[in-house]
Design a protein around this motif. Structure first.
Motif, PDB file in Angstrom:
ATOM      1  N   GLU A  84      26.891  26.709 -17.399  1.00  0.00           N
ATOM      2  CA  GLU A  84      27.039  25.821 -18.559  1.00  0.00           C
ATOM      3  C   GLU A  84      28.064  24.723 -18.274  1.00  0.00           C
ATOM      4  O   GLU A  84      27.865  23.567 -18.646  1.00  0.00           O
ATOM      5  CB  GLU A  84      27.441  26.630 -19.789  1.00  0.00           C
ATOM      6  CG  GLU A  84      26.335  27.544 -20.287  1.00  0.00           C
ATOM      7  CD  GLU A  84      26.779  28.396 -21.472  1.00  0.00           C
ATOM      8  OE1 GLU A  84      27.892  28.175 -21.979  1.00  0.00           O
ATOM      9  OE2 GLU A  84      26.001  29.278 -21.859  1.00  0.00           O
ATOM     10  N   GLU A  85      29.152  25.080 -17.603  1.00  0.00           N
ATOM     11  CA  GLU A  85      30.162  24.069 -17.226  1.00  0.00           C
ATOM     12  C   GLU A  85      29.555  23.068 -16.253  1.00  0.00           C
ATOM     13  O   GLU A  85      29.820  21.866 -16.340  1.00  0.00           O
ATOM     14  CB  GLU A  85      31.364  24.741 -16.570  1.00  0.00           C
ATOM     15  CG  GLU A  85      32.241  25.510 -17.518  1.00  0.00           C
ATOM     16  CD  GLU A  85      33.409  26.171 -16.789  1.00  0.00           C
ATOM     17  OE1 GLU A  85      33.711  25.788 -15.632  1.00  0.00           O
ATOM     18  OE2 GLU A  85      34.015  27.074 -17.373  1.00  0.00           O
ATOM     19  N   ALA A  86      28.722  23.546 -15.337  1.00  0.00           N
ATOM     20  CA  ALA A  86      28.077  22.664 -14.368  1.00  0.00           C
ATOM     21  C   ALA A  86      27.141  21.696 -15.078  1.00  0.00           C
ATOM     22  O   ALA A  86      27.094  20.497 -14.746  1.00  0.00           O
ATOM     23  CB  ALA A  86      27.312  23.475 -13.333  1.00  0.00           C
ATOM     24  N   LEU A  87      26.418  22.182 -16.077  1.00  0.00           N
ATOM     25  CA  LEU A  87      25.510  21.323 -16.835  1.00  0.00           C
ATOM     26  C   LEU A  87      26.285  20.249 -17.583  1.00  0.00           C
ATOM     27  O   LEU A  87      25.909  19.072 -17.565  1.00  0.00           O
ATOM     28  CB  LEU A  87      24.667  22.167 -17.814  1.00  0.00           C
ATOM     29  CG  LEU A  87      23.725  21.375 -18.725  1.00  0.00           C
ATOM     30  CD1 LEU A  87      22.647  20.689 -17.896  1.00  0.00           C
ATOM     31  CD2 LEU A  87      23.122  22.273 -19.782  1.00  0.00           C
ATOM     32  N   GLN A  88      27.385  20.622 -18.222  1.00  0.00           N
ATOM     33  CA  GLN A  88      28.192  19.645 -18.959  1.00  0.00           C
ATOM     34  C   GLN A  88      28.778  18.591 -18.022  1.00  0.00           C
ATOM     35  O   GLN A  88      28.792  17.397 -18.340  1.00  0.00           O
ATOM     36  CB  GLN A  88      29.319  20.354 -19.711  1.00  0.00           C
ATOM     37  CG  GLN A  88      28.836  21.152 -20.902  1.00  0.00           C
ATOM     38  CD  GLN A  88      29.973  21.920 -21.561  1.00  0.00           C
ATOM     39  OE1 GLN A  88      31.099  21.904 -21.090  1.00  0.00           O
ATOM     40  NE2 GLN A  88      29.645  22.587 -22.676  1.00  0.00           N
ATOM     41  N   ALA A  89      29.265  18.999 -16.864  1.00  0.00           N
ATOM     42  CA  ALA A  89      29.828  18.055 -15.906  1.00  0.00           C
ATOM     43  C   ALA A  89      28.763  17.109 -15.388  1.00  0.00           C
ATOM     44  O   ALA A  89      28.997  15.899 -15.230  1.00  0.00           O
ATOM     45  CB  ALA A  89      30.486  18.807 -14.745  1.00  0.00           C
ATOM     46  N   THR A  90      27.555  17.635 -15.148  1.00  0.00           N
ATOM     47  CA  THR A  90      26.454  16.794 -14.673  1.00  0.00           C
ATOM     48  C   THR A  90      26.057  15.782 -15.736  1.00  0.00           C
ATOM     49  O   THR A  90      25.826  14.602 -15.434  1.00  0.00           O
ATOM     50  CB  THR A  90      25.247  17.664 -14.280  1.00  0.00           C
ATOM     51  OG1 THR A  90      25.656  18.638 -13.337  1.00  0.00           O
ATOM     52  CG2 THR A  90      24.126  16.830 -13.704  1.00  0.00           C
ATOM     53  N   GLN A  91      25.968  16.219 -16.983  1.00  0.00           N
ATOM     54  CA  GLN A  91      25.616  15.302 -18.075  1.00  0.00           C
ATOM     55  C   GLN A  91      26.677  14.217 -18.240  1.00  0.00           C
ATOM     56  O   GLN A  91      26.359  13.051 -18.475  1.00  0.00           O
ATOM     57  CB  GLN A  91      25.436  16.082 -19.383  1.00  0.00           C
ATOM     58  CG  GLN A  91      24.157  16.898 -19.429  1.00  0.00           C
ATOM     59  CD  GLN A  91      24.048  17.746 -20.690  1.00  0.00           C
ATOM     60  OE1 GLN A  91      25.029  17.935 -21.407  1.00  0.00           O
ATOM     61  NE2 GLN A  91      22.847  18.266 -20.937  1.00  0.00           N
ATOM     62  N   LYS A  92      27.925  14.593 -18.094  1.00  0.00           N
ATOM     63  CA  LYS A  92      29.017  13.609 -18.205  1.00  0.00           C
ATOM     64  C   LYS A  92      28.910  12.567 -17.097  1.00  0.00           C
ATOM     65  O   LYS A  92      29.033  11.360 -17.331  1.00  0.00           O
ATOM     66  CB  LYS A  92      30.358  14.333 -18.134  1.00  0.00           C
ATOM     67  CG  LYS A  92      31.546  13.440 -18.301  1.00  0.00           C
ATOM     68  CD  LYS A  92      32.841  14.258 -18.240  1.00  0.00           C
ATOM     69  CE  LYS A  92      34.042  13.367 -18.261  1.00  0.00           C
ATOM     70  NZ  LYS A  92      35.298  14.117 -18.104  1.00  0.00           N
ATOM     71  N   ALA A  93      28.634  13.006 -15.879  1.00  0.00           N
ATOM     72  CA  ALA A  93      28.502  12.083 -14.750  1.00  0.00           C
ATOM     73  C   ALA A  93      27.303  11.171 -14.921  1.00  0.00           C
ATOM     74  O   ALA A  93      27.370   9.961 -14.653  1.00  0.00           O
ATOM     75  CB  ALA A  93      28.399  12.865 -13.447  1.00  0.00           C
ATOM     76  N   LEU A  94      26.182  11.712 -15.394  1.00  0.00           N
ATOM     77  CA  LEU A  94      24.989  10.892 -15.593  1.00  0.00           C
ATOM     78  C   LEU A  94      25.183   9.894 -16.726  1.00  0.00           C
ATOM     79  O   LEU A  94      24.672   8.765 -16.666  1.00  0.00           O
ATOM     80  CB  LEU A  94      23.778  11.787 -15.855  1.00  0.00           C
ATOM     81  CG  LEU A  94      23.279  12.601 -14.649  1.00  0.00           C
ATOM     82  CD1 LEU A  94      22.154  13.540 -15.075  1.00  0.00           C
ATOM     83  CD2 LEU A  94      22.828  11.683 -13.534  1.00  0.00           C
ATOM     84  N   ALA A  95      25.922  10.275 -17.766  1.00  0.00           N
ATOM     85  CA  ALA A  95      26.197   9.344 -18.865  1.00  0.00           C
ATOM     86  C   ALA A  95      27.050   8.174 -18.373  1.00  0.00           C
ATOM     87  O   ALA A  95      26.807   7.016 -18.733  1.00  0.00           O
ATOM     88  CB  ALA A  95      26.891  10.078 -20.006  1.00  0.00           C
ATOM     89  N   MET A  96      28.043   8.476 -17.551  1.00  0.00           N
ATOM     90  CA  MET A  96      28.888   7.413 -16.999  1.00  0.00           C
ATOM     91  C   MET A  96      28.054   6.495 -16.120  1.00  0.00           C
ATOM     92  O   MET A  96      28.168   5.268 -16.186  1.00  0.00           O
ATOM     93  CB  MET A  96      30.028   8.032 -16.184  1.00  0.00           C
ATOM     94  CG  MET A  96      31.028   7.006 -15.677  1.00  0.00           C
ATOM     95  SD  MET A  96      32.465   7.722 -14.890  1.00  0.00           S
ATOM     96  CE  MET A  96      31.744   8.520 -13.493  1.00  0.00           C
ATOM     97  N   LEU A  97      27.170   7.058 -15.316  1.00  0.00           N
ATOM     98  CA  LEU A  97      26.300   6.258 -14.462  1.00  0.00           C
ATOM     99  C   LEU A  97      25.371   5.388 -15.303  1.00  0.00           C
ATOM    100  O   LEU A  97      25.150   4.207 -14.989  1.00  0.00           O
ATOM    101  CB  LEU A  97      25.488   7.181 -13.542  1.00  0.00           C
ATOM    102  CG  LEU A  97      24.513   6.504 -12.586  1.00  0.00           C
ATOM    103  CD1 LEU A  97      25.282   5.713 -11.541  1.00  0.00           C
ATOM    104  CD2 LEU A  97      23.624   7.529 -11.939  1.00  0.00           C
TER     105      LEU A  97
END
Length: 149
Positions: free
Chosen positions: A109-122
C-alpha cells in the motif's frame, strides 16, 4: 723606494685592482717587523688575516638538513591528506546506506501511494509542457495571418 711601492699597492688594494701575488706581497710586508711608521695603521688589517687563519673552530656548527625538513613536511602533508580522506569516507558511508534504502517498500500500500505521488508530479510537469506547446500553436496561427505569402 720600497715604501712608495707599498703605498701604490695599498692604493690598488683599496681600489680592488690587486692581483693575488700583490696581496701576498702586502701581507708579507705588514707581517714583518720593519713597517714604516706612517703605514702602521694598515698593519692591523693584514694582521687580522693571519690571526683569523690561525684560529680554528672549536664547536661544530649545528646544521639542520634541509632535506630533513622536507621529509617531515611530506610526512605531515600525507597524514593530513589521509585524515581528510578518512573523514570524508566516514561521513559519506551513512549517505550511501540511506541511498540504497530509497525506493524499496515492504508494504504494497505504501508502494502504491508513493507511485501515485510520483506519477501525479510527473503529470503536472507534462501538463505545463503541453500548455507551452499550445501557446506556440497560437503564435504560429497569428504569424501566418500577419505574414501572408
Amino acid at each position: 723606494m720600497e715604501f712608495n711601492k707599498i703605498e701604490v699597492l695599498l692604493e690598488k688594494y683599496f681600489e680592488g685592482e690587486t692581483s693575488i701575488a700583490e696581496e701576498t706581497e702586502l701581507k708579507n710586508y705588514f707581517s714583518s717587523a720593519n713597517v714604516a711608521t706612517h703605514l702602521e695603521q694598515y698593519k692591523a688589517i693584514f694582521g687580522y688575516f693571519e690571526v683569523s687563519k690561525a684560529q680554528k673552530l672549536t664547536k661544530k656548527p649545528l646544521f639542520v638538513s634541509r632535506k630533513r625538513k622536507i621529509n617531515w613536511l611530506a610526512i605531515a602533508a600525507s597524514i593530513v591528506v589521509l585524515l581528510g580522506i578518512g573523514t570524508y569516507t566516514y561521513n559519506n558511508m551513512h549517505i550511501a546506506k540511506e541511498s540504497k534504502e530509497l525506493g524499496t517498500y515492504d508494504n504494497p500500500e505504501e508502494a502504491l501511494q508513493a507511485t501515485q505521488k510520483a506519477l501525479a508530479m510527473l503529470s503536472t510537469h507534462v501538463n505545463v509542457g503541453v500548455e507551452s506547446i499550445q501557446y506556440i500553436k497560437v503564435y504560429e496561427v497569428t504569424k501566418e495571418k500577419v505574414f501572408v505569402e
